[in-house]
Motif scaffolding. Structure first.
Motif, mmCIF file in Angstrom:
data_model
loop_
_atom_site.group_PDB
_atom_site.id
_atom_site.type_symbol
_atom_site.label_atom_id
_atom_site.label_comp_id
_atom_site.label_asym_id
_atom_site.label_seq_id
_atom_site.Cartn_x
_atom_site.Cartn_y
_atom_site.Cartn_z
ATOM 1 N N VAL A 157 0.771 -1.259 -0.105
ATOM 2 C CA VAL A 157 -0.019 -0.161 0.041
ATOM 3 C C VAL A 157 0.741 1.315 0.163
ATOM 4 N N GLY A 158 2.097 1.182 -0.275
ATOM 5 C CA GLY A 158 3.126 2.127 -0.184
ATOM 6 C C GLY A 158 3.536 2.784 0.941
ATOM 7 N N GLY A 159 3.330 2.080 2.266
ATOM 8 C CA GLY A 159 3.908 2.605 3.536
ATOM 9 C C GLY A 159 3.228 3.941 3.923
ATOM 10 N N PHE A 160 4.326 4.736 4.733
ATOM 11 C CA PHE A 160 3.619 6.027 5.137
ATOM 12 C C PHE A 160 4.010 7.224 4.228
ATOM 13 N N SER A 161 3.288 8.166 3.995
ATOM 14 C CA SER A 161 3.381 9.265 3.160
ATOM 15 C C SER A 161 4.423 10.343 3.631
ATOM 16 N N GLU A 162 5.210 10.562 2.577
ATOM 17 C CA GLU A 162 6.224 11.366 2.648
ATOM 18 C C GLU A 162 5.631 12.661 3.161
ATOM 19 N N LEU A 163 4.584 13.030 2.488
ATOM 20 C CA LEU A 163 3.758 14.226 2.327
ATOM 21 C C LEU A 163 3.360 14.627 3.918
ATOM 22 N N ALA A 178 -7.254 -0.927 4.899
ATOM 23 C CA ALA A 178 -8.497 -1.636 4.894
ATOM 24 C C ALA A 178 -9.195 -1.504 3.202
ATOM 25 N N ALA A 179 -8.680 -0.670 2.698
ATOM 26 C CA ALA A 179 -9.373 -0.570 1.224
ATOM 27 C C ALA A 179 -8.799 -1.722 0.471
ATOM 28 N N ALA A 180 -7.437 -2.277 1.039
ATOM 29 C CA ALA A 180 -7.004 -3.352 0.215
ATOM 30 C C ALA A 180 -7.599 -4.812 0.805
ATOM 31 N N GLY A 181 -8.248 -4.672 1.586
ATOM 32 C CA GLY A 181 -9.003 -5.772 1.862
ATOM 33 C C GLY A 181 -8.343 -6.433 3.134
ATOM 34 N N TRP A 182 -7.268 -5.701 3.920
ATOM 35 C CA TRP A 182 -6.680 -6.342 5.007
ATOM 36 C C TRP A 182 -7.368 -6.142 6.537
ATOM 37 N N GLY A 183 -7.165 -7.060 7.090
ATOM 38 C CA GLY A 183 -7.708 -6.737 8.681
ATOM 39 C C GLY A 183 -6.835 -6.024 9.489
ATOM 40 N N GLN A 184 -7.278 -5.376 10.480
ATOM 41 C CA GLN A 184 -6.289 -4.553 11.509
ATOM 42 C C GLN A 184 -7.110 -4.791 12.893
ATOM 43 N N VAL A 261 -11.720 5.748 -0.772
ATOM 44 C CA VAL A 261 -11.887 4.345 -0.083
ATOM 45 C C VAL A 261 -13.322 3.826 -0.400
ATOM 46 N N PRO A 262 -13.389 2.433 -0.320
ATOM 47 C CA PRO A 262 -14.791 2.006 -0.544
ATOM 48 C C PRO A 262 -15.739 2.364 0.411
ATOM 49 N N ARG A 263 -17.027 2.171 0.008
ATOM 50 C CA ARG A 263 -18.025 2.729 0.925
ATOM 51 C C ARG A 263 -18.065 2.009 2.515
ATOM 52 N N ALA A 264 -17.793 0.888 2.451
ATOM 53 C CA ALA A 264 -17.678 0.054 3.776
ATOM 54 C C ALA A 264 -16.570 0.666 4.618
ATOM 55 N N VAL A 265 -15.575 0.878 4.150
ATOM 56 C CA VAL A 265 -14.306 1.463 4.848
ATOM 57 C C VAL A 265 -14.647 2.960 5.258
ATOM 58 N N ALA A 266 -15.337 3.503 4.405
ATOM 59 C CA ALA A 266 -15.583 5.207 4.599
ATOM 60 C C ALA A 266 -16.805 5.060 5.813
#
Length: 275
Positions: A157-163, A178-184, A261-266
């Motif tokens: 997912v690209g890690g942490f944002s430098e911005l 979460a958008a990629a389907g992973w659980g946390q 992000v997908p609706r469920a994540v939002a």
């Protein structure tokens, strides 16, 4: 061979590193954000693998450490924190048993008295429940120093944002996972000790950065009504107004990067705000 590598991003914190590094029980990669003090030497003397950066990448320095790690799992620690003995061994077993869980967040105990961090308290009472397949309550936010996760999921997912640099950088990572389907999940049996220094901390500046980053994260991933709500909330305090102004100045850099992000994540993220 170890299953987990600890990644520490730091800058000009030789005193804190001298205290924290001896507590680590797994291999450590210290990524130095162009320190001007003795931080690199402290890391090297402690036996950590040292990566020196030519400039300060903020939280994105952790990405460099993860890229250089060769273990399946990575754990993050701040220069003033460490994982309790046995915590990472237990975490790897839990992740092995839950293949769709990318990340585990630990219980953070602060200072010599072991005060429970408010973020840990909030995760313990997460309104997101415990979906099937998760080893604990579902979360969409945490302290970076308290997480252990799959290396491939982080890089995917690209890690942490430098911005975002530092200050609330975790939310964007959580939304992307979460958008990629992973659980946390939050696992209170995992423990992290955090000993933040009282001197040299700019509390107002940190709140300002956190407001900035919440607004930028909302623009990048959340529905527009959520962005409006965050903006309205930010304007209630002087630091919030300054943070909002900082976000507006940074907006041109992310205008073309919005990916809702997908609706469920939002909806799950909105549940954390109570609406």
């Amino acid at each position: 061979m170890p299953d987990v590598t600890i990644v520490v991003a730091t800058k000009d914190r030789e005193h804190d590193l001298r205290r924290s590094l001896p507590h680590h029980t797994a291999p450590v990669i210290v990524v130095d954000n162009a320190s001007a003090d003795g931080t690199p030497q402290v890391a090297a003397d402690a036996g950590a693998r040292l990566v020196r950066l030519p400039r300060n990448l903020g939280a994105a320095a952790r990405n460099v450490g993860v890229e250089q790690a060769t273990t399946r799992y990575v754990a993050f620690a701040d220069d003033d924190s460490w994982w309790a003995p046995g915590a990472l061994d237990h975490a790897t077993k839990v992740l092995d048993a839950h293949p769709r869980t990318a990340l585990l967040a630990a219980r953070v105990l602060v200072g010599d008295k072991g005060r429970l961090d408010p973020t840990s308290e909030a995760m313990a009472h997460s309104p997101l429940g415990r979906p099937e397949g998760l080893p604990g309550p579902a979360v969409l936010g945490y302290l970076a120093c308290s997480i252990v996760m799959r290396r491939d999921a982080f890089l995917g997912v690209g890690g942490f944002s430098e911005l975002l640099h530092f200050g609330g950088e975790e939310e964007l990572l959580a939304l992307d996972l979460a958008a990629a389907g992973w659980g946390q999940a939050y696992l209170p049996e995992l423990v992290v000790h955090h000993h933040p220094a009282k001197q040299g901390r700019d509390a107002r500046g940190r709140r300002r950065r956190e407001v900035r980053n919440r607004l930028l994260t909302a623009w990048l991933r959340r529905p527009l009504p959520a962005l409006v709500q965050e903006a309205v909330t930010s304007l209630r305090t002087p630091e919030g107004r300054r943070g909002a102004a900082d976000a507006v100045r940074a907006l041109p850099a992310v205008l073309g990067s919005r990916r809702q992000v997908p609706r469920a994540v939002a909806e799950a993220r909105a549940a954390l705000d109570g609406y």
